[in-house]
Design an enzyme around this catalytic site. Structure first.
Site, short mmCIF file in Angstrom:
data_model
loop_
_atom_site.label_atom_id
_atom_site.label_comp_id
_atom_site.label_asym_id
_atom_site.label_seq_id
_atom_site.Cartn_x
_atom_site.Cartn_y
_atom_site.Cartn_z
N THR A 44 4.05 -25.71 -28.54
CA THR A 44 4.57 -27.09 -28.66
C THR A 44 5.48 -27.43 -27.49
O THR A 44 5.34 -28.49 -26.86
CB THR A 44 5.34 -27.26 -29.98
OG1 THR A 44 4.50 -26.89 -31.07
CG2 THR A 44 5.80 -28.70 -30.15
N TYR A 107 -2.25 -33.45 -38.48
CA TYR A 107 -2.84 -34.76 -38.73
C TYR A 107 -3.80 -34.81 -39.91
O TYR A 107 -3.67 -35.66 -40.78
CB TYR A 107 -3.54 -35.32 -37.48
CG TYR A 107 -4.02 -36.75 -37.69
CD1 TYR A 107 -3.11 -37.80 -37.68
CD2 TYR A 107 -5.36 -37.03 -37.94
CE1 TYR A 107 -3.53 -39.10 -37.93
CE2 TYR A 107 -5.78 -38.33 -38.17
CZ TYR A 107 -4.87 -39.37 -38.17
OH TYR A 107 -5.29 -40.64 -38.41
N TYR A 133 1.75 -20.18 -37.30
CA TYR A 133 2.88 -21.03 -36.90
C TYR A 133 2.99 -22.19 -37.88
O TYR A 133 2.13 -23.06 -37.91
CB TYR A 133 2.67 -21.51 -35.46
CG TYR A 133 3.71 -22.45 -34.91
CD1 TYR A 133 4.98 -22.58 -35.48
CD2 TYR A 133 3.43 -23.22 -33.77
CE1 TYR A 133 5.92 -23.45 -34.94
CE2 TYR A 133 4.37 -24.08 -33.23
CZ TYR A 133 5.61 -24.20 -33.82
OH TYR A 133 6.54 -25.06 -33.30
N ARG A 138 6.32 -31.25 -37.66
CA ARG A 138 5.45 -31.70 -36.58
C ARG A 138 4.00 -31.90 -37.06
O ARG A 138 3.30 -32.76 -36.55
CB ARG A 138 5.43 -30.69 -35.42
CG ARG A 138 6.78 -30.34 -34.80
CD ARG A 138 7.36 -31.38 -33.87
NE ARG A 138 6.60 -31.71 -32.71
CZ ARG A 138 7.09 -31.77 -31.47
NH1 ARG A 138 8.34 -31.43 -31.23
NH2 ARG A 138 6.36 -32.18 -30.47
N LYS A 161 5.43 -17.39 -37.38
CA LYS A 161 6.58 -18.12 -36.86
C LYS A 161 6.88 -19.22 -37.87
O LYS A 161 6.09 -20.14 -38.05
CB LYS A 161 6.28 -18.73 -35.49
CG LYS A 161 7.39 -19.64 -34.96
CD LYS A 161 6.98 -20.37 -33.68
CE LYS A 161 8.06 -21.35 -33.24
NZ LYS A 161 7.66 -22.12 -32.03
N ILE A 203 11.21 -17.31 -31.96
CA ILE A 203 10.52 -17.96 -30.85
C ILE A 203 11.36 -19.20 -30.55
O ILE A 203 11.41 -20.14 -31.33
CB ILE A 203 9.07 -18.30 -31.21
CG1 ILE A 203 8.28 -17.00 -31.41
CG2 ILE A 203 8.43 -19.13 -30.09
CD1 ILE A 203 6.84 -17.18 -31.81
#
Length: 296
Positions: A44, A107, A133, A138, A161, A203
């Site tokens: 990202t 999305y 992740y 997001r 993560k 991270i």
């Protein structure tokens, strides 16, 4: 395999919006010299959503070339289409990367059944270790504890993560995942607490400009030296906060340019440069952090 401070590396660009190899080399060498455990390339923070697949692979390969086996490289390979993840992952086999970081599909908001099948199919189609992740702020989709536990027993899926900032998840997951399954924070503000509760590292966005400090803090924490680790984290706490005052990587690119780690503060549209009203907040956070500048 991966512990401590892992940097979610920015992707430096020039005035034309092309990849800036010179700045990329400078920032990678900065991380090697300052003890960063590994690099996440084109996640990202590396603007994966606005790079073409050709550029995506180019940045990863440049990162491998520059790092020259001196630091592990994890490739961001996530997509909201399962077949695209598989294609990108397979293109990176035998490249030298150590693992892939695969974000929850964004999305389209799949069900937990869809998420399980997505990650399982990717893992079954590659020999590369996979790190899940989860970043629902997001992606608009949350990977549940139950699905994480189930996926942890799939071959090639080695860790997660978790960027939810929900520390209660560690105790809900840790007793039930396979042995040596990695729990890695994706939230700088709560990373130290995450490690204290049983995580292996972070991270980190902050590590882009505070490589030495994040590395030292994580090493202390992993040795159960939390008093010393918290002293470092206290200096960094405003950085953790204000590097997200606008959407990542807007603030961290501005800060990296200010500290001369990259030559230009260039982002791909629709991302734009940091608003002037926020300059002073990040300036003050950098000053308070008292960053080691020996390797700038």
């Amino acid at each position: 395999m991966f512990k401590g401070s892992i940097v979610a590396l920015i992707t430096p660009m020039d005035e034309k919006g092309n990849i800036c190899k010179k700045s990329l080399k400078k920032i990678i060498n900065y991380h090697i010299k300052n003890g960063t455990s590994a690099i996440v390339s084109v996640g990202t923070t590396g603007e994966s959503s606005t790079l073409s697949q050709k550029e995506h692979i180019k940045v990863i390969m440049l990162t491998l070339e520059i790092s020259d086996n001196k630091i592990s490289v994890i490739a961001g390979t996530g997509s909201n289409a399962t077949y695209e993840c598989i294609l990108l992952t397979k293109k990176l086999e035998n490249s030298g990367i150590s693992a892939c970081l695969s974000v929850v599909p964004y999305y389209n908001k799949p069900t937990q059944k869809g998420l399980y099948k997505h990650f399982k199919l990717i893992a079954e189609n590659t020999c590369l270790p996979q790190i899940l992740y989860n970043v629902p702020t997001r992606t608009g989709c949350d990977l549940s504890e139950e699905t994480i536990i189930k996926l942890s027993h799939v071959k090639n899926i080695i860790g997660i993560k978790d960027a939810t900032g929900d520390l209660s998840r560690i105790n809900k997951i840790k007793p039930f995942v396979k042995k040596n399954f990695l729990l890695i924070s994706g939230d700088d503000s709560t990373a130290l607490d995450f490690i204290q509760l049983g995580g292996q590292g972070v991270i980190s966005v902050t590590a882009n400009i505070a490589a030495y400090e994040m590395s030292k803090m994580c090493k202390l924490a992993l040795c159960n030296k939390f008093v010393e680790a918290r002293k470092i984290n206290k200096r960094l706490i405003n950085l953790h906060k204000y590097l997200f005052i606008e959407s990542n990587p807007i603030p961290i690119k501005w800060a990296a340019k200010k500290l001369k780690l990259i030559k230009k503060n260039i982002l791909r549209l629709p991302m734009t440069s940091l608003s002037k009203k926020n300059f002073s907040l990040i300036d003050k956070a950098i000053s308070k952090a008292r960053l080691n500048k020996n390797f700038y």
